[in-house]
Design an enzyme around this catalytic site. Structure first.
Site, PDB file in Angstrom:
ATOM      1  N   GLU A 121       2.200  10.598   3.326  1.00 49.69           N
ATOM      2  CA  GLU A 121       3.468  10.609   4.068  1.00 49.69           C
ATOM      3  C   GLU A 121       4.410  11.678   3.505  1.00 49.69           C
ATOM      4  OE1 GLU A 121       5.437   8.794   6.603  1.00 49.69           O
ATOM      5  OE2 GLU A 121       3.399   8.727   7.341  1.00 49.69           O
ATOM      6  N   SER A 135       1.560   9.465  -1.703  1.00 43.28           N
ATOM      7  CA  SER A 135       1.145   9.250  -0.312  1.00 43.28           C
ATOM      8  C   SER A 135       1.127  10.525   0.512  1.00 43.28           C
ATOM      9  CB  SER A 135       2.130   8.269   0.334  1.00 43.28           C
ATOM     10  OG  SER A 135       1.984   8.269   1.736  1.00 43.28           O
ATOM     11  N   ARG A 163      -5.890  -5.284   4.809  1.00 46.53           N
ATOM     12  CA  ARG A 163      -4.705  -4.516   5.175  1.00 46.53           C
ATOM     13  C   ARG A 163      -3.647  -5.456   5.758  1.00 46.53           C
ATOM     14  NH1 ARG A 163      -1.583  -0.061   4.314  1.00 46.53           N
ATOM     15  NH2 ARG A 163      -2.118   1.677   5.677  1.00 46.53           N
ATOM     16  N   TYR A 213      10.834   6.280   3.304  1.00 42.93           N
ATOM     17  CA  TYR A 213       9.642   5.983   2.491  1.00 42.93           C
ATOM     18  C   TYR A 213       9.034   7.278   1.940  1.00 42.93           C
ATOM     19  CZ  TYR A 213       4.748   4.864   1.441  1.00 42.93           C
ATOM     20  OH  TYR A 213       3.527   4.745   0.832  1.00 42.93           O
ATOM     21  N   GLY A 243       1.643  -4.299  -8.194  1.00 41.63           N
ATOM     22  CA  GLY A 243       1.213  -4.391  -6.793  1.00 41.63           C
ATOM     23  C   GLY A 243      -0.149  -5.037  -6.649  1.00 41.63           C
ATOM     24  N   GLN A 263       7.581  -0.760  -1.613  1.00 43.23           N
ATOM     25  CA  GLN A 263       7.842  -1.169  -0.231  1.00 43.23           C
ATOM     26  C   GLN A 263       7.064  -0.128   0.566  1.00 43.23           C
ATOM     27  OE1 GLN A 263       8.111  -1.639   3.112  1.00 43.23           O
ATOM     28  NE2 GLN A 263       9.665  -0.025   3.069  1.00 43.23           N
TER      29      GLN A 263
HETATM   30  P1  NAP Z   1       0.820  -3.272   0.021  1.00 45.82           P
HETATM   31  O1  NAP Z   1      -0.371  -4.028   0.503  1.00 45.82           O
HETATM   32  O2  NAP Z   1       2.063  -3.263   0.831  1.00 45.82           O
HETATM   33  O3  NAP Z   1       1.176  -3.843  -1.439  1.00 45.82           O
HETATM   34  C1  NAP Z   1       2.395  -3.536  -2.070  1.00 45.82           C
HETATM   35  C2  NAP Z   1       2.470  -4.295  -3.374  1.00 45.82           C
HETATM   36  O4  NAP Z   1       3.706  -3.968  -4.023  1.00 45.82           O
HETATM   37  C3  NAP Z   1       2.452  -5.832  -3.245  1.00 45.82           C
HETATM   38  O5  NAP Z   1       1.661  -6.364  -4.278  1.00 45.82           O
HETATM   39  C4  NAP Z   1       3.920  -6.195  -3.457  1.00 45.82           C
HETATM   40  O6  NAP Z   1       4.103  -7.490  -3.969  1.00 45.82           O
HETATM   41  C5  NAP Z   1       4.296  -5.166  -4.503  1.00 45.82           C
HETATM   42  N1  NAP Z   1       5.739  -4.975  -4.663  1.00 45.82           N
HETATM   43  C6  NAP Z   1       6.615  -4.614  -3.711  1.00 45.82           C
HETATM   44  N2  NAP Z   1       7.847  -4.503  -4.232  1.00 45.82           N
HETATM   45  C7  NAP Z   1       7.742  -4.810  -5.551  1.00 45.82           C
HETATM   46  C8  NAP Z   1       8.657  -4.883  -6.630  1.00 45.82           C
HETATM   47  N3  NAP Z   1       9.954  -4.633  -6.471  1.00 45.82           N
HETATM   48  N4  NAP Z   1       8.195  -5.250  -7.865  1.00 45.82           N
HETATM   49  C9  NAP Z   1       6.888  -5.513  -8.052  1.00 45.82           C
HETATM   50  N5  NAP Z   1       5.970  -5.470  -7.057  1.00 45.82           N
HETATM   51  C10 NAP Z   1       6.394  -5.117  -5.827  1.00 45.82           C
HETATM   52  O7  NAP Z   1       0.440  -1.741  -0.253  1.00 45.82           O
HETATM   53  P2  NAP Z   1      -1.018  -1.054  -0.389  1.00 45.82           P
HETATM   54  O8  NAP Z   1      -1.494  -0.649   0.956  1.00 45.82           O
HETATM   55  O9  NAP Z   1      -1.865  -1.886  -1.270  1.00 45.82           O
HETATM   56  O10 NAP Z   1      -0.603   0.297  -1.126  1.00 45.82           O
HETATM   57  C11 NAP Z   1      -0.540   0.350  -2.557  1.00 45.82           C
HETATM   58  C12 NAP Z   1       0.325   1.539  -2.956  1.00 45.82           C
HETATM   59  O11 NAP Z   1      -0.220   2.739  -2.445  1.00 45.82           O
HETATM   60  C13 NAP Z   1       1.766   1.494  -2.425  1.00 45.82           C
HETATM   61  O12 NAP Z   1       2.587   2.101  -3.405  1.00 45.82           O
HETATM   62  C14 NAP Z   1       1.714   2.356  -1.183  1.00 45.82           C
HETATM   63  O13 NAP Z   1       2.986   2.881  -0.894  1.00 45.82           O
HETATM   64  C15 NAP Z   1       0.728   3.422  -1.633  1.00 45.82           C
HETATM   65  N6  NAP Z   1      -0.052   4.060  -0.585  1.00 45.82           N
HETATM   66  C16 NAP Z   1      -0.753   3.316   0.308  1.00 45.82           C
HETATM   67  C17 NAP Z   1      -1.530   3.927   1.266  1.00 45.82           C
HETATM   68  C18 NAP Z   1      -2.341   3.147   2.267  1.00 45.82           C
HETATM   69  O14 NAP Z   1      -2.774   3.735   3.266  1.00 45.82           O
HETATM   70  N7  NAP Z   1      -2.599   1.871   2.023  1.00 45.82           N
HETATM   71  C19 NAP Z   1      -1.581   5.348   1.307  1.00 45.82           C
HETATM   72  C20 NAP Z   1      -0.868   6.065   0.361  1.00 45.82           C
HETATM   73  C21 NAP Z   1      -0.106   5.427  -0.594  1.00 45.82           C
HETATM   74  P3  NAP Z   1       4.349  -8.787  -3.005  1.00 45.82           P
HETATM   75  O15 NAP Z   1       2.976  -9.287  -2.669  1.00 45.82           O
HETATM   76  O16 NAP Z   1       5.128  -9.676  -3.907  1.00 45.82           O
HETATM   77  O17 NAP Z   1       5.110  -8.303  -1.813  1.00 45.82           O
HETATM   78  N1  GDD Z   2       2.556   0.138  12.394  1.00 49.20           N
HETATM   79  C1  GDD Z   2       2.368   0.567  13.638  1.00 49.20           C
HETATM   80  N2  GDD Z   2       2.491  -0.320  14.677  1.00 49.20           N
HETATM   81  N3  GDD Z   2       2.068   1.878  13.839  1.00 49.20           N
HETATM   82  C2  GDD Z   2       1.854   2.283  15.115  1.00 49.20           C
HETATM   83  C3  GDD Z   2       1.946   1.412  16.209  1.00 49.20           C
HETATM   84  C4  GDD Z   2       2.293   0.061  15.992  1.00 49.20           C
HETATM   85  O1  GDD Z   2       2.410  -0.751  16.898  1.00 49.20           O
HETATM   86  N4  GDD Z   2       1.659   2.133  17.329  1.00 49.20           N
HETATM   87  C5  GDD Z   2       1.404   3.376  16.956  1.00 49.20           C
HETATM   88  N5  GDD Z   2       1.522   3.487  15.614  1.00 49.20           N
HETATM   89  C6  GDD Z   2       1.370   4.729  14.837  1.00 49.20           C
HETATM   90  C7  GDD Z   2       2.558   5.028  13.931  1.00 49.20           C
HETATM   91  O2  GDD Z   2       3.627   5.586  14.693  1.00 49.20           O
HETATM   92  C8  GDD Z   2       1.933   5.994  12.947  1.00 49.20           C
HETATM   93  O3  GDD Z   2       1.952   7.307  13.460  1.00 49.20           O
HETATM   94  C9  GDD Z   2       0.467   5.528  12.860  1.00 49.20           C
HETATM   95  O4  GDD Z   2       0.272   4.607  13.951  1.00 49.20           O
HETATM   96  C10 GDD Z   2       0.104   4.827  11.557  1.00 49.20           C
HETATM   97  O5  GDD Z   2       1.073   3.827  11.296  1.00 49.20           O
HETATM   98  P1  GDD Z   2       0.874   2.762  10.096  1.00 49.20           P
HETATM   99  O6  GDD Z   2      -0.435   2.104  10.226  1.00 49.20           O
HETATM  100  O7  GDD Z   2       2.105   1.899  10.089  1.00 49.20           O
HETATM  101  O8  GDD Z   2       0.777   3.667   8.802  1.00 49.20           O
HETATM  102  P2  GDD Z   2       1.639   4.923   8.304  1.00 49.20           P
HETATM  103  O9  GDD Z   2       0.799   6.142   8.487  1.00 49.20           O
HETATM  104  O10 GDD Z   2       3.005   4.922   8.856  1.00 49.20           O
HETATM  105  O11 GDD Z   2       1.794   4.608   6.743  1.00 49.20           O
HETATM  106  C11 GDD Z   2       0.681   4.149   5.977  1.00 49.20           C
HETATM  107  O12 GDD Z   2      -0.013   5.241   5.429  1.00 49.20           O
HETATM  108  C12 GDD Z   2       0.726   6.002   4.480  1.00 49.20           C
HETATM  109  C13 GDD Z   2      -0.170   7.146   4.016  1.00 49.20           C
HETATM  110  O13 GDD Z   2      -0.073   8.209   4.919  1.00 49.20           O
HETATM  111  C14 GDD Z   2       1.214   3.201   4.892  1.00 49.20           C
HETATM  112  O14 GDD Z   2       0.136   2.568   4.255  1.00 49.20           O
HETATM  113  C15 GDD Z   2       2.013   3.950   3.847  1.00 49.20           C
HETATM  114  O15 GDD Z   2       2.359   3.067   2.776  1.00 49.20           O
HETATM  115  C16 GDD Z   2       1.137   5.098   3.337  1.00 49.20           C
HETATM  116  O16 GDD Z   2       1.816   5.824   2.349  1.00 49.20           O
END
Ligand code: NAP
Ligand code: GDD
Length: 321
Positions: free
Chosen positions: A125, A123, A182, A147, A8, A81
């Site tokens: 989530e 996560s 992001r 997810y 990733g 994903q």
């Molecule tokens: P992101 O920006 O969506 O990045 C996801 C990465 O996974 C990308 O590099 C993507 O590659 C790669 N990937 C997807 N499917 C793959 C596959 N089949 N094989 C190899 N690589 C694959 O996510 P992020 O925000 O950096 O989050 C990183 C991790 O933390 C994820 O596992 C996410 O679920 C978890 N997480 C995120 C948050 C948050 O708030 N950001 C919170 C809790 C947990 P491509 O560029 O090729 O698509």
């Molecule tokens: N994406 C999105 N778009 N979310 C919206 C919108 C909109 O237009 N309007 C309101 N929201 C609300 C969603 O319903 C959710 O409750 C909140 O905003 C956050 O949505 P996201 O930013 O899409 O993040 P997430 O909380 O669903 O998931 C992210 O955080 C997780 C950790 O708790 C992702 O990064 C996940 O990969 C990660 O695990």
């Protein structure tokens, strides 16, 4: 030289973690998927400093090959994903990438060298319909999306490989973390990108879903430091990483529009198209364990995060990108 493999690496966290590991003197091997066109914007500035090699969470042998080839000390599994709404439209793919993919990585480590230290990107989530407030490591999970279910699978598999095989496998239960890198579909970046375009006269209205949802938002740059700190511990374990402070989507809008002198109520509209089949209403982390055991704490607060993201998007759009 210590080698770390990062899956990733092209994602938000992967790019910050690669930067951080370089400062710690690692050779960083980033795993990238084969694609008809490269999308490496987030790591463009690191291209000469890290090694990129092909691998996919769907392909077991590619993961085995990478571990054999680079002999890493540590492997950070950030690939997934990661967009919750897509997990309803593509539940099987999400289960494969985000859930079973973890099994493939853990099996590859177990087969080649079970001493490789492993980090799993779990996560908040997983807490979903929360059982207690705030959420800590022992709070029961109640995922509310495919997810979230896939992440619970990955989390428990990590715990099981640790307990069954004695592997150094840690699970970081990270609350939402954001940055100027992001993805544009996540709500924070969707807002800050729209704020910039509205300010520059390129857009008038921003359509959002549930404005009352509350999240514990932190800065991705702070959170990758916590990942590394977990992996350095003598014993692997699970840690909640967050800020302990919760804000609503509405409050995020308020701060973001105010940053450029606008009132969000003049520009934000709600659209049922962005509502989810099941919502996670509020998430807030209890980071006592991370602060006491790891000695980690976040450095960027909510206002600092929103301002950083708005400023970056205004700057980017002003340049015409
Ligand atoms: P992101 O920006 O969506 O990045 C996801 C990465 O996974 C990308 O590099 C993507 O590659 C790669 N990937 C997807 N499917 C793959 C596959 N089949 N094989 C190899 N690589 C694959 O996510 P992020 O925000 O950096 O989050 C990183 C991790 O933390 C994820 O596992 C996410 O679920 C978890 N997480 C995120 C948050 C948050 O708030 N950001 C919170 C809790 C947990 P491509 O560029 O090729 O698509
Ligand atoms: N994406 C999105 N778009 N979310 C919206 C919108 C909109 O237009 N309007 C309101 N929201 C609300 C969603 O319903 C959710 O409750 C909140 O905003 C956050 O949505 P996201 O930013 O899409 O993040 P997430 O909380 O669903 O998931 C992210 O955080 C997780 C950790 O708790 C992702 O990064 C996940 O990969 C990660 O695990």
């Amino acid at each position: 030289m210590k080698t770390a493999i990062v899956t990733g690496v092209t994602g938000q966290d992967g790019s910050y973690l690669a930067e951080f590991l370089l400062t710690k003197g690692y050779r960083v091997v980033g795993v990238v998927r084969r694609s008809s066109s490269e999308r490496f914007e987030r790591i463009e500035h690191l291209r000469e400093k890290i090694t990129l090699d092909e691998g996919d969470l769907l392909d077991q042998s590619s993961l085995v090959r990478l571990i054999e080839k680079y002999e890493p000390l540590e492997l950070y599994n950030l690939a997934a994903q990661s967009f919750v709404p897509t997990s309803w439209s593509q539940p099987v793919l999400t289960s494969e990438f985000t859930g079973v993919g973890v099994a493939r990585v853990l099996e590859a480590i177990r087969m080649v060298n079970p001493k490789v230290r492993f980090y799993q990107a779990s996560s908040s989530e997983m807490f979903g319909k929360v059982r207690e407030v705030p959420q800590k490591e022992t709070t029961p999970f109640y995922p509310r999306s495919p997810y979230g279910v896939a992440k619970v699978f990955g989390h428990y598999l990590t715990v099981n490989y640790r307990e069954s095989y004695g592997m150094h496998a840690s699970s970081g239960i990270l609350f939402n973390h954001e940055s100027p890198r992001r993805g544009l579909t996540f709500v924070t970046r969707k807002i800050t990108d729209a704020v910039a375009r509205i300010k520059l006269g390129k857009l008038d209205k921003l359509k959002l879903g549930n404005l009352d949802a509350q999240r514990d938002w932190g800065f991705a740059g702070d959170y990758v430091r916590a990942m590394w700190m977990m992996v350095q511990r003598p014993e692997a374990d699970d840690y909640v990483i967050g800020t302990g402070v919760m804000h609503s989507v509405k409050q995020f809008c308020d701060r973001a529009f105010a940053r450029v002198g606008l009132d969000y109520r003049d520009h934000v509209e709600t659209d049922p198209a962005f509502l989810r089949p099941a919502e996670v209403e509020h998430l807030c982390g209890d980071i006592t364990k991370a602060t006491t055991v790891l000695g980690w704490k976040p450095e960027v607060d909510f206002n600092g995060l929103v301002d950083m993201m708005v400023d970056a998007d205004v700057e980017r759009h002003s340049r015409g990108n």
